[in-house]
Write a protein that holds these residues in place. Structure first.
Motif, mmCIF file in Angstrom:
data_model
loop_
_atom_site.group_PDB
_atom_site.id
_atom_site.type_symbol
_atom_site.label_atom_id
_atom_site.label_comp_id
_atom_site.label_asym_id
_atom_site.label_seq_id
_atom_site.Cartn_x
_atom_site.Cartn_y
_atom_site.Cartn_z
ATOM 1 N N VAL A 24 34.428 -0.721 67.690
ATOM 2 C CA VAL A 24 35.799 -0.205 67.707
ATOM 3 C C VAL A 24 36.734 -1.308 67.204
ATOM 4 C CG1 VAL A 24 37.691 0.671 69.133
ATOM 5 C CG2 VAL A 24 35.334 1.403 69.593
ATOM 6 N N TYR A 25 37.392 -1.066 66.097
ATOM 7 C CA TYR A 25 38.349 -2.016 65.538
ATOM 8 C C TYR A 25 39.487 -2.244 66.541
ATOM 9 C CZ TYR A 25 42.060 -3.819 62.475
ATOM 10 O OH TYR A 25 43.068 -4.572 61.916
ATOM 11 N N ASP A 56 42.686 10.289 71.236
ATOM 12 C CA ASP A 56 41.895 11.391 71.781
ATOM 13 C C ASP A 56 40.601 11.531 70.987
ATOM 14 O OD1 ASP A 56 41.180 13.570 73.322
ATOM 15 O OD2 ASP A 56 42.325 14.997 72.127
ATOM 16 N N PRO A 57 39.675 10.576 71.156
ATOM 17 C CA PRO A 57 38.428 10.609 70.382
ATOM 18 C C PRO A 57 37.434 11.605 70.970
ATOM 19 C CG PRO A 57 38.453 8.691 71.799
ATOM 20 C CD PRO A 57 39.766 9.400 72.026
ATOM 21 N N VAL A 58 37.562 12.860 70.569
ATOM 22 C CA VAL A 58 36.911 13.971 71.270
ATOM 23 C C VAL A 58 35.387 13.939 71.214
ATOM 24 C CG1 VAL A 58 38.883 15.524 71.124
ATOM 25 C CG2 VAL A 58 37.243 15.433 69.224
ATOM 26 N N ALA A 59 34.792 13.247 70.239
ATOM 27 C CA ALA A 59 33.327 13.211 70.160
ATOM 28 C C ALA A 59 32.729 12.090 70.994
ATOM 29 C CB ALA A 59 32.878 13.053 68.708
ATOM 30 N N SER A 63 32.685 5.166 77.463
ATOM 31 C CA SER A 63 32.722 3.765 77.039
ATOM 32 C C SER A 63 33.581 3.584 75.796
ATOM 33 C CB SER A 63 31.301 3.252 76.766
ATOM 34 O OG SER A 63 30.527 3.261 77.942
ATOM 35 N N ILE A 64 33.365 4.435 74.807
ATOM 36 C CA ILE A 64 34.115 4.307 73.553
ATOM 37 C C ILE A 64 35.555 4.773 73.738
ATOM 38 C CG2 ILE A 64 34.264 5.094 71.153
ATOM 39 C CD1 ILE A 64 31.204 5.065 71.085
ATOM 40 N N GLY A 237 25.622 3.095 69.412
ATOM 41 C CA GLY A 237 27.044 3.118 69.724
ATOM 42 C C GLY A 237 27.346 2.682 71.134
ATOM 43 N N SER A 238 27.370 3.630 72.068
ATOM 44 C CA SER A 238 27.771 3.336 73.439
ATOM 45 C C SER A 238 26.879 2.285 74.099
ATOM 46 C CB SER A 238 27.766 4.611 74.286
ATOM 47 O OG SER A 238 28.755 5.507 73.839
ATOM 48 N N ALA A 239 25.575 2.316 73.819
ATOM 49 C CA ALA A 239 24.676 1.345 74.442
ATOM 50 C C ALA A 239 25.043 -0.080 74.031
ATOM 51 C CB ALA A 239 23.222 1.645 74.060
#
Length: 261
Positions: A24-25, A56-59, A63-64, A237-239
């Motif tokens: 995440v920038y 609102d990062p719906v996907a 964590s993200i 990603g999340s991991a």
């Protein structure tokens, strides 16, 4: 083939599956996120999927989402992000950067301008999960003019006709979401669920000539190994973010080495 697909094909001659890491920038700060991207490239990851944050990062899972909200406590702008990513792309020619965000901030920046500036900064792919392909003709045209790939997503619940259409239009690579739901905890461990994932990927491969990347819920080496021969890219990603949150860059690098080496 596009530049992105060519890069994947050449890299795949050297590796059974490629690595894509998600950052995440601006999280936890712009400087620290750029330092983390640089470290990942030094460690030899094949791709970095850089997420420009949105409220609102719906996907995305918790964590993200939390990282995006933290990043947005600063004043961020797309132009500066693109320029900084361009510098990284020049410094690390063995890796590639793909920019991911949601439609709102990119639409405000201008989709034509986005495609042009991304190409100028050697960002070869763009991922906008909430832009339906049926409403993306102008965006697709801009990407084609600039020689970069719009990356489309399919999921296990994408209707067969739509999946075939998206797979058929994929160019750089097709992002295959491994399970229904948001990013984060895996829901496809176990024999029955793995068989279902295998069938899903085999069905996609019938329609897609582009390379295939798989993400959402990858956390264990066995999951990466099970994708070999069925996909080209494993997306972490999340991991990776969870490891970074727990132990900084060293913990994140250890996870990548455990999963990919």
């Amino acid at each position: 083939m596009s530049q992105l697909a060519t890069f994947i094909a050449e890299k795949r001659q050297q590796k059974p599956i490629l690595s894509m890491t998600h950052v995440v920038y601006g999280y936890p700060s712009v400087e620290e996120s750029l330092s983390w991207m640089k470290r990942l490239m030094q460690e030899g990851v094949d791709f970095i999927e850089v997420q420009f944050p949105f409220s609102d990062p719906v996907a995305d899972g918790p964590s993200i989402v939390a990282a995006c909200h933290k990043a947005l406590e600063q004043k961020l702008d797309v132009e500066t992000c693109l320029s900084q990513l361009g510098t990284l792309a020049k410094d690390f020619p063995e890796s590639r950067i793909v920019l991911m965000s949601y439609l709102n901030p990119m639409y405000r920046f201008g989709l034509d301008k986005l495609a042009k500036r991304a190409a100028e900064e050697n960002i070869l792919g763009l991922i906008l999960p909430d832009l339906p392909i049926e409403q993306a003709a102008t965006y697709q045209a801009a990407c084609k003019t600039s020689g970069i790939d719009p990356v489309w997503l399919v999921t296990p619940v994408t209707p067969p006709d739509r999946l075939a259409m998206l797979a058929g239009q994929a160019s750089g690579f097709l992002y295959c979401v491994a399970r229904s739901g948001v990013t984060g905890h895996s829901a496809h461990e176990g024999k029955a669920k793995q068989t279902s994932l295998d069938d899903y990927l085999a069905h996609i491969k019938q329609h897609a000539s582009a390379p295939m990347g798989v993400g959402f819920g990858l956390r264990e080496r066995t999951q990466i190994e099970q994708l070999i021969g069925k996909a080209d890219i494993a997306i972490l990603g999340s991991a990776l973010l969870d490891a970074y949150n727990q132990g900084g860059q060293e913990a994140g690098v250890k996870l990548i080495k455990d999963l990919f080496h």
